[in-house]
Design a protein around this motif. Structure first.
Motif, PDB file in Angstrom:
ATOM      1  N   ASP A  18       0.829  -1.206   0.000  1.00 44.86           N
ATOM      2  CA  ASP A  18       0.000   0.000   0.000  1.00 44.86           C
ATOM      3  C   ASP A  18       0.864   1.256   0.000  1.00 44.86           C
ATOM      4  O   ASP A  18       0.600   2.214  -0.721  1.00 44.86           O
ATOM      5  CB  ASP A  18      -0.902   0.021   1.247  1.00 44.86           C
ATOM      6  CG  ASP A  18      -1.975  -1.055   1.200  1.00 44.86           C
ATOM      7  OD1 ASP A  18      -2.163  -1.662   0.126  1.00 44.86           O
ATOM      8  OD2 ASP A  18      -2.611  -1.294   2.250  1.00 44.86           O
ATOM      9  N   ILE A  19       1.886   1.222   0.842  1.00 41.64           N
ATOM     10  CA  ILE A  19       2.764   2.393   0.987  1.00 41.64           C
ATOM     11  C   ILE A  19       3.442   2.720  -0.343  1.00 41.64           C
ATOM     12  O   ILE A  19       3.537   3.881  -0.742  1.00 41.64           O
ATOM     13  CB  ILE A  19       3.809   2.137   2.097  1.00 41.64           C
ATOM     14  CG1 ILE A  19       3.122   2.146   3.472  1.00 41.64           C
ATOM     15  CG2 ILE A  19       4.948   3.154   2.050  1.00 41.64           C
ATOM     16  CD1 ILE A  19       3.998   1.627   4.611  1.00 41.64           C
ATOM     17  N   ARG A  23       2.745   5.745  -3.758  1.00 38.83           N
ATOM     18  CA  ARG A  23       3.770   6.626  -4.350  1.00 38.83           C
ATOM     19  C   ARG A  23       3.973   6.325  -5.831  1.00 38.83           C
ATOM     20  O   ARG A  23       5.004   6.683  -6.416  1.00 38.83           O
ATOM     21  CB  ARG A  23       5.106   6.483  -3.605  1.00 38.83           C
ATOM     22  CG  ARG A  23       5.204   7.382  -2.385  1.00 38.83           C
ATOM     23  CD  ARG A  23       4.361   6.841  -1.247  1.00 38.83           C
ATOM     24  NE  ARG A  23       4.284   7.722  -0.097  1.00 38.83           N
ATOM     25  CZ  ARG A  23       3.695   7.376   1.045  1.00 38.83           C
ATOM     26  NH1 ARG A  23       3.141   6.171   1.194  1.00 38.83           N
ATOM     27  NH2 ARG A  23       3.641   8.238   2.034  1.00 38.83           N
ATOM     28  N   GLY A  24       3.002   5.619  -6.429  1.00 43.60           N
ATOM     29  CA  GLY A  24       3.058   5.417  -7.872  1.00 43.60           C
ATOM     30  C   GLY A  24       3.765   4.158  -8.323  1.00 43.60           C
ATOM     31  O   GLY A  24       3.951   3.940  -9.519  1.00 43.60           O
ATOM     32  N   ALA A  30       5.550  -3.369  -6.492  1.00 38.80           N
ATOM     33  CA  ALA A  30       5.476  -3.137  -5.046  1.00 38.80           C
ATOM     34  C   ALA A  30       5.491  -4.462  -4.292  1.00 38.80           C
ATOM     35  O   ALA A  30       6.114  -4.579  -3.221  1.00 38.80           O
ATOM     36  CB  ALA A  30       4.217  -2.340  -4.707  1.00 38.80           C
ATOM     37  N   SER A  31       4.823  -5.472  -4.849  1.00 36.87           N
ATOM     38  CA  SER A  31       4.775  -6.752  -4.143  1.00 36.87           C
ATOM     39  C   SER A  31       6.155  -7.411  -4.121  1.00 36.87           C
ATOM     40  O   SER A  31       6.524  -8.066  -3.148  1.00 36.87           O
ATOM     41  CB  SER A  31       3.722  -7.675  -4.753  1.00 36.87           C
ATOM     42  OG  SER A  31       4.147  -8.143  -6.009  1.00 36.87           O
ATOM     43  N   LYS A  32       6.939  -7.220  -5.191  1.00 37.27           N
ATOM     44  CA  LYS A  32       8.297  -7.795  -5.199  1.00 37.27           C
ATOM     45  C   LYS A  32       9.197  -7.089  -4.178  1.00 37.27           C
ATOM     46  O   LYS A  32       9.993  -7.731  -3.484  1.00 37.27           O
ATOM     47  CB  LYS A  32       8.909  -7.684  -6.598  1.00 37.27           C
ATOM     48  CG  LYS A  32       8.282  -8.631  -7.609  1.00 37.27           C
ATOM     49  CD  LYS A  32       8.907  -8.442  -8.985  1.00 37.27           C
ATOM     50  CE  LYS A  32       8.159  -9.265 -10.037  1.00 37.27           C
ATOM     51  NZ  LYS A  32       8.587  -8.929 -11.413  1.00 37.27           N
ATOM     52  N   VAL A  33       9.062  -5.775  -4.103  1.00 34.78           N
ATOM     53  CA  VAL A  33       9.853  -5.031  -3.116  1.00 34.78           C
ATOM     54  C   VAL A  33       9.434  -5.449  -1.708  1.00 34.78           C
ATOM     55  O   VAL A  33      10.280  -5.692  -0.831  1.00 34.78           O
ATOM     56  CB  VAL A  33       9.670  -3.508  -3.308  1.00 34.78           C
ATOM     57  CG1 VAL A  33      10.368  -2.736  -2.198  1.00 34.78           C
ATOM     58  CG2 VAL A  33      10.188  -3.089  -4.686  1.00 34.78           C
ATOM     59  N   ALA A  34       8.120  -5.551  -1.503  1.00 31.05           N
ATOM     60  CA  ALA A  34       7.622  -5.959  -0.182  1.00 31.05           C
ATOM     61  C   ALA A  34       8.155  -7.342   0.185  1.00 31.05           C
ATOM     62  O   ALA A  34       8.586  -7.568   1.329  1.00 31.05           O
ATOM     63  CB  ALA A  34       6.094  -5.946  -0.173  1.00 31.05           C
ATOM     64  N   ASP A  35       8.155  -8.257  -0.783  1.00 24.55           N
ATOM     65  CA  ASP A  35       8.664  -9.606  -0.515  1.00 24.55           C
ATOM     66  C   ASP A  35      10.114  -9.565  -0.027  1.00 24.55           C
ATOM     67  O   ASP A  35      10.483 -10.263   0.922  1.00 24.55           O
ATOM     68  CB  ASP A  35       8.593 -10.477  -1.782  1.00 24.55           C
ATOM     69  CG  ASP A  35       7.177 -10.961  -2.064  1.00 24.55           C
ATOM     70  OD1 ASP A  35       6.348 -10.953  -1.130  1.00 24.55           O
ATOM     71  OD2 ASP A  35       6.909 -11.346  -3.215  1.00 24.55           O
ATOM     72  N   ALA A  59      12.558   9.147  -1.045  1.00 23.93           N
ATOM     73  CA  ALA A  59      13.261   9.217  -2.334  1.00 23.93           C
ATOM     74  C   ALA A  59      12.276   9.148  -3.496  1.00 23.93           C
ATOM     75  O   ALA A  59      12.448   9.844  -4.506  1.00 23.93           O
ATOM     76  CB  ALA A  59      14.294   8.094  -2.428  1.00 23.93           C
ATOM     77  N   LEU A  60      11.228   8.335  -3.350  1.00 18.95           N
ATOM     78  CA  LEU A  60      10.197   8.260  -4.397  1.00 18.95           C
ATOM     79  C   LEU A  60       9.462   9.590  -4.499  1.00 18.95           C
ATOM     80  O   LEU A  60       9.240  10.114  -5.588  1.00 18.95           O
ATOM     81  CB  LEU A  60       9.200   7.137  -4.082  1.00 18.95           C
ATOM     82  CG  LEU A  60       9.698   5.699  -4.293  1.00 18.95           C
ATOM     83  CD1 LEU A  60       8.765   4.701  -3.590  1.00 18.95           C
ATOM     84  CD2 LEU A  60       9.799   5.368  -5.782  1.00 18.95           C
TER      85      LEU A  60
END
Lengths: 351, 351
Positions: A18-19, A23-24, A30-35, A59-60
């Motif tokens: 969600d976060i 931020r686009g 986003a799910s890969k970063v979250a993982d 930074a985003l």
């Protein structure tokens, strides 16, 4: 402060998504970063998990990291991939790069990826472990903003420059060695100064270019790589593999995503994955690595140790605990994540 | 003692060949072993050059190393070679293995070799440097007889377990990082005891399993890998790559060729070589690595250092000197080599 609250990993993951999406960042990215971040939290590497999100979000928001990068991929050999991460989020680039290396290894027995124009990627061991979970030995090297002086020098050139190696371990959890090639951090030196403690020898030089254990002198001087010439050499090799070889920044020119303003951070990563079955039958390998670990476990423990463990063993135990019972977070950490838009971190009040 | 005599490298090489041929080693094999040992002497690694010949000769004479091994080579992928060295001389197996890995890299961009049933191979950096001289990044790992306790343990499991990495460096001599992953040696501890000096912290545990700087306590206890958990982890990874993965002995079961009686030493080696041109144009790489080294050289030197150098830089200078002016040898060393059958070491008296 009180006891930390245990947050379920899936809820923490949703909050991170969600976060980032707010931020686009596309949901799939986003799910890969979250993982990748949650994987660090699950392994107990709290400094390299969701704790990084605040800096990433800033930074985003300031446009210093691209929310919708266009990755450019090229290959000179079918096993060797170059990934231009277009200044996207580091964990996105790194997990994509290791996935590509593993895919090559599935076909050719080996795969490697060099990543340029990336950013801070969290915990190196998370990507190396991806390889070990697929029957591969995984190696990850990454450079970072200059914090440490090479052996024999008094000015920084080398970053924390993490090096991680993961190997499958049969019925045991994979061995994951994940180490910064710098010794201490300035943060720890400041803490030692506050606490009135000396710092270990080998961490820093004073302003006179001589080794010091006085934290005040160290803060006026420079930090060092770990273990003198050996660690300095390894840290330099990490910079060469991840920076010089890939085409990324190197030699002290990578910037910190926490402070860069005028240009991209320019981080480089190097990933290598090869199948153990390229050398030996997988079943035979498993039996042998289990024997290795059993021999290690059978050694008498030194003073101050409960047992002899292999790298990543403790993290695997933490992961089992946190996967079952949630990731411990302080109220301050939770409040920060909620403020960033991670309200899904908490189950609904009526749950 | 007097000044050491300078012995021309080609004469030293001839002497080594004569010594090995006299023990039944075929001339072509003897020349490869001589090349590897002389390469170590030329680089200033005097302990891993011709100094090893006495032990090799004894092992050959006693049949503990095979003079005429039949190497068995197999491949599961065109880049991955397994070499069964049939208990032959380590430098022969290691140089053959790295040559094979480099040959694979010439075709596929990458090559690796796992060596089993080998023996002590001299200096790891010599084989890694072979790769760097052919436009490749070279990595060499090898296990050895147990001398050091893993982090947190009080009994040896890990050997000196050298790790070497070499990278081409453009107009500079290749960077060659060559390090034992054990910290000190018992030989150095005995020397400290004789000299009445303490040993550095981190080298050893006393018999109580606690760190000690007292050499007498250390000799009753156990040596350690370098740099605590990090070095211990690296040393274990070296054992896994060179032993567990290849099919060689591992986990404390490699024997020393100086002392083995009942069975082969069982050393394993792991070699990896990949072309820098698999990731980046060679000319661009050369410019970048030269910049890296120039930045390193430009750093101010710390107290006690004349200049900031990269790993292998000093060895390259020694090599240039020794290639031009000969390898310095004490009269005792020369006498030993002559006694072994190396009379060609000295030019004829009327020369």
């Amino acid at each position: 402060m009180g006891e930390p609250t245990r947050i379920r990993a899936d809820l923490a993951r949703n909050a991170a998504i969600d976060i980032l999406v707010a931020r686009g960042v596309p949901a799939v990215d986003a799910s890969k970063v979250a993982d990748a971040l949650i994987a660090a939290d699950l392994r107990g590497i709290d400094t390299h998990g969701l704790a990084c999100l605040g800096d990433y979000v800033l930074a985003l928001e300031e446009g210093r990291i691209a929310a919708t990068p266009k990755f450019q991929v090229s290959q000179r050999f079918p096993w060797a991939t170059r990934l231009d991460a277009d200044n996207g989020l580091g964990p996105l680039a790194a997990s994509e790069a290791m996935a590509t290396a593993i895919a090559s290894a599935e076909t050719f027995g080996i795969g490697a990826a060099g990543v340029v124009r990336s950013n801070h990627f969290g915990a190196a061991g998370v990507y190396a472990a991806m390889a070990a979970e697929r029957g591969c030995i995984g190696i990850v090297a990454a450079n970072a903003s200059a914090v440490a002086a090479p052996h024999g020098a008094t000015r920084p050139l080398l970053g924390t420059n993490p090096l991680a190696v993961a190997v499958p371990a049969g019925r045991f959890a994979p061995l994951v060695l994940d180490m910064a090639t710098s010794e201490g951090s300035r943060k720890k030196v400041r803490k030692a100064l506050e606490d009135g403690r000396e710092i270990p020898s080998g961490w820093a030089l004073g302003p006179d270019g001589r080794p010091t254990t006085d934290p005040a002198e160290a803060l006026k001087g420079v930090m060092l790589p770990f273990a003198g010439a050996k660690g300095s050499g390894l840290s330099l090799v990490v910079d060469i593999l991840s920076g010089v070889l890939t085409g990324a920044e190197f030699g002290g020119r990578v910037l910190s995503v926490m402070t860069n303003q005028d240009r991209e951070s320019g981080n480089g990563h190097f990933m290598l994955a090869f199948k153990v079955s390229a050398f030996i039958d997988e079943a035979e390998y498993s039996g042998r690595i289990e024997t290795e670990i059993e021999r290690l476990h059978a050694l008498p423990a030194a003073a101050g140790f409960d047992a002899v463990t292999y790298p990543g063993e403790r993290s695997a135990r933490i992961r089992a605990d946190r996967a079952a019972f949630g990731i411990p977070m302080t109220e301050a950490r939770i409040a920060t994540l909620v403020a960033l838009g991670g309200g899904r971190l908490r189950p609904p009040v009526d749950a």
